[in-house]
Design a protein around this motif. Structure first.
Motif, PDB file in Angstrom:
ATOM      1  N   GLU A  18       0.811  -1.220   0.000  1.00  0.00           N
ATOM      2  CA  GLU A  18       0.000   0.000   0.000  1.00  0.00           C
ATOM      3  C   GLU A  18       0.845   1.271   0.000  1.00  0.00           C
ATOM      4  N   VAL A  20       3.415   1.547  -1.973  1.00  0.00           N
ATOM      5  CA  VAL A  20       3.919   1.640  -3.346  1.00  0.00           C
ATOM      6  C   VAL A  20       2.836   2.149  -4.284  1.00  0.00           C
ATOM      7  N   ALA A  21       1.749   1.403  -4.391  1.00  0.00           N
ATOM      8  CA  ALA A  21       0.647   1.751  -5.297  1.00  0.00           C
ATOM      9  C   ALA A  21      -0.561   0.887  -4.942  1.00  0.00           C
ATOM     10  N   ASP A  23      -2.330  -1.003  -6.727  1.00  0.00           N
ATOM     11  CA  ASP A  23      -2.338  -2.339  -7.341  1.00  0.00           C
ATOM     12  C   ASP A  23      -1.025  -3.106  -7.140  1.00  0.00           C
ATOM     13  N   ALA A  24      -0.143  -2.608  -6.293  1.00  0.00           N
ATOM     14  CA  ALA A  24       1.138  -3.289  -6.064  1.00  0.00           C
ATOM     15  C   ALA A  24       0.919  -4.584  -5.289  1.00  0.00           C
ATOM     16  N   VAL A  47       5.724  -2.934 -11.554  1.00  0.00           N
ATOM     17  CA  VAL A  47       4.993  -1.910 -10.811  1.00  0.00           C
ATOM     18  C   VAL A  47       5.320  -0.521 -11.370  1.00  0.00           C
ATOM     19  N   VAL A  49       5.936   3.329 -10.683  1.00  0.00           N
ATOM     20  CA  VAL A  49       6.357   4.250  -9.632  1.00  0.00           C
ATOM     21  C   VAL A  49       6.603   5.573 -10.324  1.00  0.00           C
ATOM     22  N   HIS A  53       8.024   2.457 -15.204  1.00  0.00           N
ATOM     23  CA  HIS A  53       7.433   1.117 -15.161  1.00  0.00           C
ATOM     24  C   HIS A  53       8.548   0.148 -14.788  1.00  0.00           C
TER      25      HIS A  53
END
Length: 169
Positions: A18, A20-21, A23-24, A47, A49, A53
């Protein structure tokens, strides 16, 4: 007992999905023992960031026996010889993972990683493609945390790691 209690904190101190992103997803995680430290790491694959990509993103929290040992660990990544040792580790890791040894390896300090932080950038070629790996390190007492991203050179701006490093801090 103090070290055992501190080691138990490592997973909670290490960047989570959570952070990071949305959908990580964690690809792998676990304890790692290094030279003079115990650590916990999480690896995320494929992922986004910032605008990068990343093929892989690794977060690691290292626990040293003393704050002075952690300071020495940070000094290592800030010196040319230490950066070379770090780059050799990257090359060895890729050689083991892919059965191909990276070529044209170049290492440099990462410009302006952030206040109180140190950074390393490594570029190399692997089967005709150019890759960049960048790491940002920060220290607090006996703990050294890092975020490391890797991707093809054209798809990775190491500056995209800075907000993650600030979040981890």
């Amino acid at each position: 007992v103090a070290n055992r209690a501190a080691r138990k904190k490592l997973p909670a101190m290490t960047m989570a999905a959570e952070d990071v992103a949305a959908d990580a997803r964690v690809y792998e995680e676990g304890r790692v023992d290094g030279d003079g430290y115990s650590a916990y790491q999480r690896v995320f694959k494929d992922v986004m960031v910032g605008g990068s990509h990343l093929v892989a993103l690794r977060a690691e929290t290292q626990l040293y026996d003393t704050p002075a040992s952690a300071v020495l660990g940070m000094k290592l990544v800030d010196r040319p010889g230490g950066r070379q040792v770090y780059a050799q580790g990257v090359v060895q890791s890729f050689a083991e993972e892919t059965s191909v040894r990276p070529t044209n390896v170049r290492v440099s300090p990462l410009r302006n990683p952030g206040r109180g932080m140190k950074g390393i950038a490594v570029t190399f070629e692997l089967v005709g493609a150019k890759f960049r790996m960048a790491s940002i390190f920060m220290r607090s007492g006996r703990f050294v945390q890092s975020v490391t991203g890797i991707c093809r050179v054209e798809a990775f701006d190491p500056g995209d790691l800075k907000p993650l490093a600030q979040r981890v801090r």
